[in-house]
Enzyme design. Structure first.
Site, mmCIF file in Angstrom:
data_model
loop_
_atom_site.group_PDB
_atom_site.id
_atom_site.type_symbol
_atom_site.label_atom_id
_atom_site.label_comp_id
_atom_site.label_asym_id
_atom_site.label_seq_id
_atom_site.Cartn_x
_atom_site.Cartn_y
_atom_site.Cartn_z
ATOM 1 C CG ASP A 75 8.175 -4.106 0.914
ATOM 2 O OD1 ASP A 75 7.954 -2.683 1.100
ATOM 3 O OD2 ASP A 75 8.986 -4.481 0.098
ATOM 4 C CB ALA B 60 7.326 -2.132 -10.404
ATOM 5 N NE ARG C 27 7.526 14.068 -18.448
ATOM 6 C CZ ARG C 27 6.302 13.034 -18.183
ATOM 7 N NH1 ARG C 27 5.842 13.628 -17.033
ATOM 8 N NH2 ARG C 27 6.041 12.297 -18.974
ATOM 9 C CE1 TYR D 119 8.818 1.489 -14.323
ATOM 10 C CE2 TYR D 119 8.608 2.566 -16.495
ATOM 11 C CZ TYR D 119 8.163 1.722 -15.389
ATOM 12 O OH TYR D 119 6.889 1.234 -15.798
ATOM 13 C CG LEU E 114 -1.796 -0.891 0.962
ATOM 14 C CD1 LEU E 114 -2.972 -1.017 2.172
ATOM 15 C CD2 LEU E 114 -2.930 -1.196 -0.330
ATOM 16 C CG PHE F 295 3.247 1.097 -25.932
ATOM 17 C CD1 PHE F 295 3.474 0.063 -25.791
ATOM 18 C CD2 PHE F 295 4.019 2.076 -26.680
ATOM 19 C CE1 PHE F 295 4.592 -0.621 -26.454
ATOM 20 C CE2 PHE F 295 4.983 1.645 -27.255
ATOM 21 C CZ PHE F 295 5.339 0.404 -27.145
ATOM 22 C CB SER G 197 7.428 -0.166 -19.192
ATOM 23 O OG SER G 197 7.440 1.143 -19.307
ATOM 24 C CE LYS H 156 8.278 -1.935 -14.461
ATOM 25 N NZ LYS H 156 7.180 -2.730 -13.957
HETATM 26 N N1 UFG Z 1 2.668 15.851 -20.219
HETATM 27 C C1 UFG Z 1 2.509 17.021 -20.681
HETATM 28 N N2 UFG Z 1 2.094 17.686 -19.423
HETATM 29 C C2 UFG Z 1 1.750 17.020 -18.373
HETATM 30 C C3 UFG Z 1 2.081 15.640 -18.325
HETATM 31 C C4 UFG Z 1 2.348 15.089 -19.192
HETATM 32 O O1 UFG Z 1 2.353 17.632 -21.599
HETATM 33 O O2 UFG Z 1 1.507 17.688 -17.378
HETATM 34 C C5 UFG Z 1 3.111 14.869 -21.709
HETATM 35 C C6 UFG Z 1 4.341 14.179 -21.394
HETATM 36 O O3 UFG Z 1 5.474 15.056 -21.901
HETATM 37 C C7 UFG Z 1 4.174 12.893 -22.452
HETATM 38 C C8 UFG Z 1 2.558 12.788 -22.441
HETATM 39 O O4 UFG Z 1 1.977 13.700 -21.736
HETATM 40 O O5 UFG Z 1 4.534 13.459 -23.712
HETATM 41 C C9 UFG Z 1 2.304 11.477 -21.622
HETATM 42 O O6 UFG Z 1 2.818 11.538 -20.332
HETATM 43 P P1 UFG Z 1 2.656 10.790 -19.211
HETATM 44 O O7 UFG Z 1 3.441 11.191 -17.936
HETATM 45 O O8 UFG Z 1 1.130 10.674 -18.941
HETATM 46 O O9 UFG Z 1 3.188 9.293 -19.500
HETATM 47 P P2 UFG Z 1 4.579 8.835 -20.204
HETATM 48 O O10 UFG Z 1 4.279 8.591 -21.654
HETATM 49 O O11 UFG Z 1 5.858 9.615 -19.743
HETATM 50 O O12 UFG Z 1 5.028 7.584 -19.296
HETATM 51 C C10 UFG Z 1 4.380 6.292 -19.765
HETATM 52 C C11 UFG Z 1 4.401 5.528 -18.240
HETATM 53 C C12 UFG Z 1 5.488 5.230 -17.798
HETATM 54 C C13 UFG Z 1 6.450 4.703 -19.051
HETATM 55 C C14 UFG Z 1 6.456 5.461 -20.104
HETATM 56 C C15 UFG Z 1 7.058 4.782 -21.428
HETATM 57 O O13 UFG Z 1 3.394 6.044 -17.290
HETATM 58 O O14 UFG Z 1 5.502 4.222 -16.881
HETATM 59 O O15 UFG Z 1 4.983 5.787 -20.711
HETATM 60 O O16 UFG Z 1 7.970 5.392 -21.919
HETATM 61 F F1 UFG Z 1 7.528 4.521 -18.498
#
Ligand code: UFG
Length: 330
Positions: free
Chosen positions: A50, A74, A281, A140, A33, A168, A116, A144
């Site tokens: 855990d 994870a 980012r 990360y 949790l 994805f 992932s 994986k």
């Molecule tokens: N984004 C924004 N603004 C925000 C948040 C996200 O523009 O406030 C953009 C990010 O830059 C990205 C897209 O929205 O281009 C999606 O971002 P997320 O954070 O929702 O998801 P990610 O693609 O970064 O991550 C996901 C999974 C991870 C995994 C990754 C694979 O959540 O666990 O895909 O690369 F590792």
């Protein structure tokens, strides 16, 4: 005989748990949790502990008979993994080692594993098939990939068969509205967008407008969590029926840009929330789109909820009913 669901109180784990039980599978959840929610487990037995605690794991495996394991537990924040690589190796790889050791000791020989798209790093092609080079760009994704490799060697040495599912962008919520996405801190695009629509955030920031994509924002492949749940059930069935190990991508094979998600969210919610432009980012690849042909062909996977409207409508329903997330914060 039951299935041990490690991390069954988390976002993807809880939706998969519900799908397994809908198919008549007896499940027992193991979760610490730290990120999950007791409420998401419902009436399923929950073993609070855990995977890092080997004595606890020994007790769990000695006092139950498991037919197989589903492993969702994870740490999964890319940015955090760059800040805390030791924590990620310990919690992801170290805990998986403990789990596999316990499975080996107790003769449990099937595991379905949450992997992932992060294992691919900055892919050169879209859509990405499973045999694309794996070159993670953060701890990360590295953990994986390391866990997948560990399972590969454990199969050779101890006969533990595994199916690794490379998600994805998991998105959306339970079709009945009972389960949803509640992370703290929230970093994922869709929950953040819906929190802005609810007025809980001032604005949504689009990270980067100068990517080599048609509208300049990042493209991702959003896959409904219910479709992920179906794939887990099919993967488990294959292993329990004596089928082979395998690695599968799970995506919709359709890319959506950040700006397209924002627009769809405005249509679905009917709210014109503020949107700001922000810098890129660090570590975000421009485009990530899955080829999921292998899962369709070999597992018989048939994703049917992963159109952007259904993803956003189910997520919106849950966020409206749970503006502060689950009631139990543990
Ligand atoms: N984004 C924004 N603004 C925000 C948040 C996200 O523009 O406030 C953009 C990010 O830059 C990205 C897209 O929205 O281009 C999606 O971002 P997320 O954070 O929702 O998801 P990610 O693609 O970064 O991550 C996901 C999974 C991870 C995994 C990754 C694979 O959540 O666990 O895909 O690369 F590792």
């Amino acid at each position: 005989m039951a299935i041990l669901v490690c991390g069954g109180a988390g976002y993807v784990g809880s939706h998969c748990l519900k799908e397994l039980e809908r198919n008549g599978v007896e499940c027992i959840v193991l979760d610490n949790l730290s990120r999950g929610h007791r409420e998401a487990v419902g009436t399923t037995p929950l073993l609070l502990g855990d995977l890092g605690d080997e004595a606890f794991l020994e007790e769990v495996f000695s006092s139950h008979t498991f037919e197989g394991v589903m492993h969702f537990a994870a740490s999964s924040l890319v940015g955090e993994s760059v800040q805390k690589p030791l924590d990620y190796y310990e919690n992801n790889l170290g805990c998986t080692m403990n789990l596999l050791k316990a499975m080996h000791r107790h003769g449990v020989s099937s595991i379905v594993f949450s992997s992932s798209a992060a294992v691919y790093g900055e892919p050169e092609i879209a859509p990405i098939p499973e045999d694309s080079p794996c070159s993670p760009t953060n701890p990360y994704g590295e953990t994986k990939l390391a866990m997948e490799r560990l399972m590969h060697w454990c199969e050779k040495a101890y006969g533990i068969r595994y199916i690794s599912l490379r998600y994805f962008n998991a998105a959306g919520a339970d079709l009945q509205g009972f389960l949803g996405e509640d992370h703290n801190p929230e970093t994922h695009l869709i929950p953040l967008v819906l929190q802005a629509a609810l007025g809980l955030r001032e604005a949504v920031t689009v990270f980067g407008q100068d990517y080599p994509t048609p509208d300049g924002s990042c493209i991702r492949d959003y896959i409904h969590v219910q479709d992920l749940a179906q794939a887990h059930w099919l993967a488990l069935k294959r292993l329990l029926e004596g089928g082979e190990s395998g690695i599968f991508n799970l995506g919709s094979q359709h890319g959506m840009s950040v700006l397209e998600i924002v627009e769809t969210a405005k249509q679905v919610t009917g709210v014109d929330f503020p949107v700001k432009a922000g810098p890129r980012r660090p570590g975000d690849p421009a485009v990530l789109i899955a080829s999921s042909e292998k899962a369709k062909k070999e597992l018989g996977w048939n994703p049917c909820y992963s159109d952007p409207q259904t993803i956003l409508a189910t997520a919106w329903r849950w966020h409206q009913a749970h503006p502060q997330g689950y009631q139990t914060k543990k």
